[in-house]
Design a protein around this motif. Structure first.
Motif, mmCIF file in Angstrom:
data_model
loop_
_atom_site.group_PDB
_atom_site.id
_atom_site.type_symbol
_atom_site.label_atom_id
_atom_site.label_comp_id
_atom_site.label_asym_id
_atom_site.label_seq_id
_atom_site.Cartn_x
_atom_site.Cartn_y
_atom_site.Cartn_z
ATOM 1 N N VAL A 287 37.562 57.034 32.657
ATOM 2 C CA VAL A 287 36.736 56.576 33.781
ATOM 3 C C VAL A 287 37.051 57.407 35.020
ATOM 4 O O VAL A 287 38.177 57.859 35.209
ATOM 5 C CB VAL A 287 36.959 55.079 34.074
ATOM 6 N N ALA A 288 36.018 57.612 35.843
ATOM 7 C CA ALA A 288 36.183 58.440 37.046
ATOM 8 C C ALA A 288 37.085 57.750 38.068
ATOM 9 O O ALA A 288 37.904 58.389 38.724
ATOM 10 C CB ALA A 288 34.821 58.755 37.653
ATOM 11 N N ASP A 289 36.937 56.440 38.209
ATOM 12 C CA ASP A 289 37.710 55.684 39.194
ATOM 13 C C ASP A 289 38.297 54.460 38.486
ATOM 14 O O ASP A 289 37.608 53.464 38.280
ATOM 15 C CB ASP A 289 36.809 55.260 40.360
ATOM 16 N N PHE A 290 39.559 54.549 38.114
ATOM 17 C CA PHE A 290 40.209 53.492 37.335
ATOM 18 C C PHE A 290 40.207 52.160 38.082
ATOM 19 O O PHE A 290 39.877 51.114 37.520
ATOM 20 C CB PHE A 290 41.639 53.906 36.997
ATOM 21 N N ASN A 291 40.562 52.185 39.362
ATOM 22 C CA ASN A 291 40.640 50.949 40.140
ATOM 23 C C ASN A 291 39.282 50.269 40.265
ATOM 24 O O ASN A 291 39.181 49.035 40.192
ATOM 25 C CB ASN A 291 41.230 51.220 41.525
ATOM 26 N N GLU A 292 38.246 51.077 40.438
ATOM 27 C CA GLU A 292 36.891 50.511 40.519
ATOM 28 C C GLU A 292 36.504 49.869 39.188
ATOM 29 O O GLU A 292 35.911 48.780 39.161
ATOM 30 C CB GLU A 292 35.883 51.600 40.882
ATOM 31 N N ALA A 293 36.857 50.536 38.092
ATOM 32 C CA ALA A 293 36.534 50.008 36.768
ATOM 33 C C ALA A 293 37.252 48.683 36.510
ATOM 34 O O ALA A 293 36.661 47.727 35.997
ATOM 35 C CB ALA A 293 36.904 51.027 35.693
ATOM 36 N N SER B 286 38.296 46.600 38.797
ATOM 37 C CA SER B 286 37.698 45.587 39.675
ATOM 38 C C SER B 286 36.424 45.013 39.065
ATOM 39 O O SER B 286 36.184 43.799 39.130
ATOM 40 C CB SER B 286 37.380 46.196 41.047
#
Length: 200
Positions: A85-91, A93
């Protein structure tokens, strides 16, 4: 009472190979601390996710008590996505905001939680009245805890250390107490539900 000691694995060397990713040098040292702490707790059996980093974190205590590690696949980490995933934290969340949501090829919170909880209930049946170590991973561990008490959520997950140990005490299949074991001080910390983050 049955005590399940959920052990979130120590620091590992990142690679896309989830199954065989090993502990880092720091992780191996912290795994020794984990062993030193658990050896005073009269552990009866050691269970682990099949992922190498989880096995390596708990293999020391298994050797000390002279038991083979019982591998249970459903304690593996949740599959977030089929692809990086490009943005782990966003995923993270997104999946925690909606328990039915999943990324392509990944598990929703509900799907991952279901298999983790089923594995936990089977352990409670098989080892009733015993002290069991379970080597596992941060997200699946918190999803299991969340099933029994919803206060354990993504914010709780964010504060987990590597490694980290939580003692969950059950009366049959009812969760009656949660305590954090303070790894870096190598002592049992009776802190109830208060969350503290160990120093790295």
């Amino acid at each position: 009472m049955t005590n399940l000691y959920f052990v979130r694995h120590a620091h590992s060397i990142y690679s896309p190979d989830e199954l065989n990713r090993p502990l880092s040098e720091r992780g191996m040292e912290d795994a020794k601390l984990t062993t030193n702490l658990l050896k005073v707790l009269q552990i009866d059996q050691v269970i682990s996710s099949p992922y190498k980093r989880a096995v390596q974190t708990v293999e020391g205590i298994a050797e000390l008590i002279g038991k083979e590690i019982e591998l249970i696949d459903d304690f593996r980490e949740r599959t977030l996505s089929e692809h990086p995933v490009a943005d782990f934290n966003e995923a993270i969340s997104k999946v925690w905001a909606d328990f039915d949501f999943s990324l392509e090829g990944g598990e929703s919170n509900n799907i991952a939680q279901k298999r983790g909880v089923e594995a936990t209930l089977q352990v409670l049946d098989k080892y009733e009245g015993q002290n069991i170590v379970i080597g596992t991973h941060g997200n699946i561990q918190v999803l299991i805890m969340n099933y029994f008490d919803p206060q354990y959520d993504v914010h709780f997950w964010e504060q987990l250390a590597m490694p980290d140990i939580y003692k969950l005490t059950f009366n049959e299949k009812n969760l009656v107490q949660v305590r954090r074991i303070n790894i870096h001080e190598v002592k049992v910390s009776n802190i109830g539900y208060t969350i503290y983050k160990s120093a790295d």
